[in-house]
Write an enzyme that holds these catalytic residues in place. Structure first.
Site, PDB file in Angstrom:
ATOM      1  N   TYR A 123       0.868  -1.257  -0.111  1.00  0.00           N
ATOM      2  CA  TYR A 123      -0.035   0.064  -0.099  1.00  0.00           C
ATOM      3  C   TYR A 123       0.777   1.104  -0.109  1.00  0.00           C
ATOM      4  O   TYR A 123       1.518   1.717   1.059  1.00  0.00           O
ATOM      5  CB  TYR A 123      -0.917  -0.053   1.157  1.00  0.00           C
ATOM      6  N   PHE A 160     -13.133  -5.643   1.658  1.00  0.00           N
ATOM      7  CA  PHE A 160     -14.125  -4.889   0.771  1.00  0.00           C
ATOM      8  C   PHE A 160     -15.537  -5.194   1.770  1.00  0.00           C
ATOM      9  O   PHE A 160     -16.479  -5.415   1.178  1.00  0.00           O
ATOM     10  CB  PHE A 160     -14.273  -5.157  -0.606  1.00  0.00           C
ATOM     11  N   GLY A 171     -15.955  -2.132  -0.976  1.00  0.00           N
ATOM     12  CA  GLY A 171     -14.374  -1.423  -1.589  1.00  0.00           C
ATOM     13  C   GLY A 171     -14.569  -0.195  -1.996  1.00  0.00           C
ATOM     14  O   GLY A 171     -15.126   0.754  -1.140  1.00  0.00           O
TER      15      GLY A 171
HETATM   16  N1  NAP Z   1      -6.524  -9.350   0.715  1.00  0.00           N
HETATM   17  C1  NAP Z   1      -6.866  -8.563  -0.316  1.00  0.00           C
HETATM   18  O1  NAP Z   1      -6.634  -8.836  -1.403  1.00  0.00           O
HETATM   19  C2  NAP Z   1      -7.532  -7.208   0.185  1.00  0.00           C
HETATM   20  C3  NAP Z   1      -8.040  -6.371  -0.738  1.00  0.00           C
HETATM   21  C4  NAP Z   1      -8.580  -5.247  -0.712  1.00  0.00           C
HETATM   22  C5  NAP Z   1      -8.479  -4.789   0.607  1.00  0.00           C
HETATM   23  N2  NAP Z   1      -8.126  -5.269   1.588  1.00  0.00           N
HETATM   24  C6  NAP Z   1      -7.975  -4.953   3.047  1.00  0.00           C
HETATM   25  O2  NAP Z   1      -9.199  -4.712   3.520  1.00  0.00           O
HETATM   26  C7  NAP Z   1      -9.343  -3.453   4.104  1.00  0.00           C
HETATM   27  C8  NAP Z   1     -10.861  -2.833   3.821  1.00  0.00           C
HETATM   28  O3  NAP Z   1     -10.960  -2.798   2.400  1.00  0.00           O
HETATM   29  P1  NAP Z   1     -11.222  -1.304   1.825  1.00  0.00           P
HETATM   30  O4  NAP Z   1     -10.744  -0.170   2.498  1.00  0.00           O
HETATM   31  O5  NAP Z   1     -10.689  -1.406   0.319  1.00  0.00           O
HETATM   32  O6  NAP Z   1     -12.798  -1.305   1.255  1.00  0.00           O
HETATM   33  P2  NAP Z   1     -14.060  -1.058   2.430  1.00  0.00           P
HETATM   34  O7  NAP Z   1     -13.915  -1.157   3.771  1.00  0.00           O
HETATM   35  O8  NAP Z   1     -15.141  -2.020   2.080  1.00  0.00           O
HETATM   36  O9  NAP Z   1     -14.445   0.370   1.746  1.00  0.00           O
HETATM   37  C9  NAP Z   1     -13.711   1.358   1.894  1.00  0.00           C
HETATM   38  C10 NAP Z   1     -14.359   2.430   1.080  1.00  0.00           C
HETATM   39  O10 NAP Z   1     -15.572   2.948   1.822  1.00  0.00           O
HETATM   40  C11 NAP Z   1     -15.552   4.199   2.301  1.00  0.00           C
HETATM   41  N3  NAP Z   1     -16.047   4.510   3.485  1.00  0.00           N
HETATM   42  C12 NAP Z   1     -15.738   3.795   4.740  1.00  0.00           C
HETATM   43  N4  NAP Z   1     -16.310   3.922   5.646  1.00  0.00           N
HETATM   44  C13 NAP Z   1     -17.394   4.676   5.268  1.00  0.00           C
HETATM   45  C14 NAP Z   1     -18.687   5.439   5.737  1.00  0.00           C
HETATM   46  N5  NAP Z   1     -18.972   5.156   7.006  1.00  0.00           N
HETATM   47  N6  NAP Z   1     -19.484   5.943   4.907  1.00  0.00           N
HETATM   48  C15 NAP Z   1     -19.176   6.049   3.686  1.00  0.00           C
HETATM   49  N7  NAP Z   1     -18.198   5.652   3.394  1.00  0.00           N
HETATM   50  C16 NAP Z   1     -17.224   4.975   4.041  1.00  0.00           C
HETATM   51  C17 NAP Z   1     -14.145   4.783   2.204  1.00  0.00           C
HETATM   52  O11 NAP Z   1     -13.803   6.052   1.915  1.00  0.00           O
HETATM   53  P3  NAP Z   1     -13.352   6.980   3.098  1.00  0.00           P
HETATM   54  O12 NAP Z   1     -11.972   7.005   2.967  1.00  0.00           O
HETATM   55  O13 NAP Z   1     -13.765   8.450   2.422  1.00  0.00           O
HETATM   56  O14 NAP Z   1     -14.179   6.678   4.217  1.00  0.00           O
HETATM   57  C18 NAP Z   1     -13.466   3.704   0.999  1.00  0.00           C
HETATM   58  O15 NAP Z   1     -13.766   4.443  -0.220  1.00  0.00           O
HETATM   59  C19 NAP Z   1      -8.487  -2.570   3.560  1.00  0.00           C
HETATM   60  O16 NAP Z   1      -8.120  -1.541   4.127  1.00  0.00           O
HETATM   61  C20 NAP Z   1      -7.290  -3.785   3.344  1.00  0.00           C
HETATM   62  O17 NAP Z   1      -6.442  -3.733   4.666  1.00  0.00           O
HETATM   63  C21 NAP Z   1      -7.464  -6.695   1.240  1.00  0.00           C
END
Ligand code: NAP
Length: 302
Positions: free
Chosen positions: A74, A223, A227
Site C-alpha cells: 500500500y 471490501f 470496496g
Molecule cells: N486481501 C486483499 O486482497 C485485500 C483487498 C482489498 C482490501 N484489503 C484490506 O481490506 C480493508 C478494507 O477494504 P477497503 O478499505 O478497500 O474497502 P471497504 O472497507 O469495503 O470500503 C472502503 C471505502 O468505503 C468508504 N467508507 C468507509 N467508511 C465509510 C462510511 N462510514 N460512509 C461512507 N463511506 C465509507 C471509504 O472512503 P473514505 O476514506 O472516504 O471513508 C472507502 O472508499 C483494506 O483496508 C485492506 O486492509 C485486502
C-alpha cells in the site's frame, strides 16, 4: 430523548466482542481497521493530508481497536510508514496483520509476486517499515481481487512457513483462496485467518465462512463495505433509515451477526467514517431485519 447505542460514543468493550486467533495469544476485537485507504489515490504514493491519516490511526487506538490490517504494497511502503509514525512503540495488545504476494510497478500497477525472493523481500520490507523484529500475522495473498485462482499455493506458503520457523513471522494466514487451498496450506503450517472478498452484496463464500467457523479460524472479509465504491442499495438505505443508522453501519452489523468468526477491517481515511463504522458494533439487527437484508444478496445473484 436518549440516543440509540450506535450513535453514542464508542468504548473498547463494545467493538463487537472478541475472537481469538486459534492457537495464539491474539484475542481480537471483532471490529478492527483496514489501513489501505491511508495511502494516496489508487493506493499509490502519499496521502494528500498526512496529519489526517495519522489522526485516523490515533482515533482507532483511542476507540479500542486492537487489529489493524495493512500491507507494505500500500503506497508502496507509505501506509506502513504512517502506521509506524502514528503508533510506534505499539500498544501491547495491538495485532498488526500484513500481507505479501504482490508488489507495485513504478506506474502504480499491481504485480503479483509469490516468488521465493519476492516473499522474503516483502517480509523484510514490512519488518523495516513497521519497525518490528517479528510480524504478528502475515497473509499469503494469492489469486485475483474478485475471486480466488485455483491451483497449488504450497510453494509460496512453504516459504512463509520457513520465515515463521526463523522467527520473522509469528502466525500465518491466507488471502483470496479456495477451501482446497486452505487444506493444502494447513498441511504445511497452521492457518489462523482467511481474508477473502465478502460483504452483504457478495456472498460467494457463505459456505466457506461456516466451514472456517467450525474450525475456529477467523474469516476477515476484505471490501466489507463494498470496496472503493461502497455498496449502494435502496433496500439497504431504507432498512438503515428505519433503524436510525447509516447503510454502512447496517452492512457492518450484518457481518457481525453473520458469524462469530468474522473479524471486520473496514477501511477509511476519515475520522468521522471511522467513528461511524466502529459504532456499528452497537447496532442490533432483528431476525426480521436480517431476513430483509438477505434479499439484497439474492438480488445480486439474479
Ligand atoms: N486481501 C486483499 O486482497 C485485500 C483487498 C482489498 C482490501 N484489503 C484490506 O481490506 C480493508 C478494507 O477494504 P477497503 O478499505 O478497500 O474497502 P471497504 O472497507 O469495503 O470500503 C472502503 C471505502 O468505503 C468508504 N467508507 C468507509 N467508511 C465509510 C462510511 N462510514 N460512509 C461512507 N463511506 C465509507 C471509504 O472512503 P473514505 O476514506 O472516504 O471513508 C472507502 O472508499 C483494506 O483496508 C485492506 O486492509 C485486502
Amino acid at each position: 430523548m436518549s440516543q440509540p447505542d450506535h450513535l453514542k460514543p464508542i468504548s473498547a468493550p463494545s467493538l463487537g466482542g472478541t475472537f481469538p486467533l486459534p492457537g495464539t495469544s491474539h484475542n481480537l476485537n471483532r471490529l478492527g481497521y483496514g489501513a489501505m485507504q491511508l495511502a494516496g489515490p489508487h493506493v499509490f504514493g502519499p496521502p494528500s493530508d498526512r496529519p489526517a491519516a495519522l489522526a485516523v490511526l490515533h482515533e482507532a487506538i483511542a476507540a479500542g481497536v486492537n487489529h489493524i490490517d495493512t500491507s507494505d504494497f500500500y503506497g508502496p511502503h507509505v501506509t506502513n510508514q504512517i502506521i509506524r509514525e502514528a503508533l510506534h512503540p505499539y500498544p501491547a495488545d495491538l495485532t498488526i496483520v500484513t500481507k505479501v504476494g504482490a508488489r507495485r510497478g513504478d506506474d502504480g500497477s499491481w504485480i503479483m509476486d509469490a516468488s521465493r525472493q519476492g516473499l522474503i523481500d516483502s517480509v523484510h520490507d514490512n519488518l523495516r517499515n513497521l519497525a518490528l523484529d517479528a510480524l504478528d500475522v502475515v497473509n499469503l495473498r494469492v489469486g485475483g481481487v474478485s475471486a480466488p485462482t485455483p491451483g497449488s499455493i504450497a510453494e509460496p506458503f512453504s516459504v512463509l512457513a520457513e520465515l515463521q520457523q526463523q522467527g520473522l513471522i509469528r502466525h500465518l494466514g491466507i488471502s483470496n483462496v479456495t477451501p482446497e487451498q486452505l487444506a493444502e496450506a494447513q498441511a504445511i503450517a497452521p492457518v489462523v485467518c482467511v481474508q477473502n472478498l465478502y460483504n452483504l452484496a457478495h456472498r460467494t463464500d457463505d459456505a466457506f465462512v461456516d466451514a472456517l467457523a467450525q474450525q475456529g479460524i477467523a474469516f476477515v472479509p476484505f471490501f466489507p463495505l463494498g470496496g472503493f465504491t461502497p455498496i449502494q442499495s435502496s433496500e439497504l438505505s431504507a432498512i438503515a433509515a428505519s433503524l436510525d443508522a447509516t447503510p454502512m453501519q447496517v452492512a457492518l452489523a450484518w457481518l457481525l451477526h453473520r458469524s462469530p468468526n468474522i473479524l471486520l477491517i473496514p477501511g477509511t481515511s476519515s475520522v468521522a467514517h471511522l467513528r461511524e463504522n466502529l459504532s456499528a458494533a452497537n447496532l442490533q439487527l432483528s431476525p426480521e431485519t436480517l431476513n430483509s437484508l438477505d434479499t439484497i444478496a439474492n438480488e445480486q445473484k439474479r
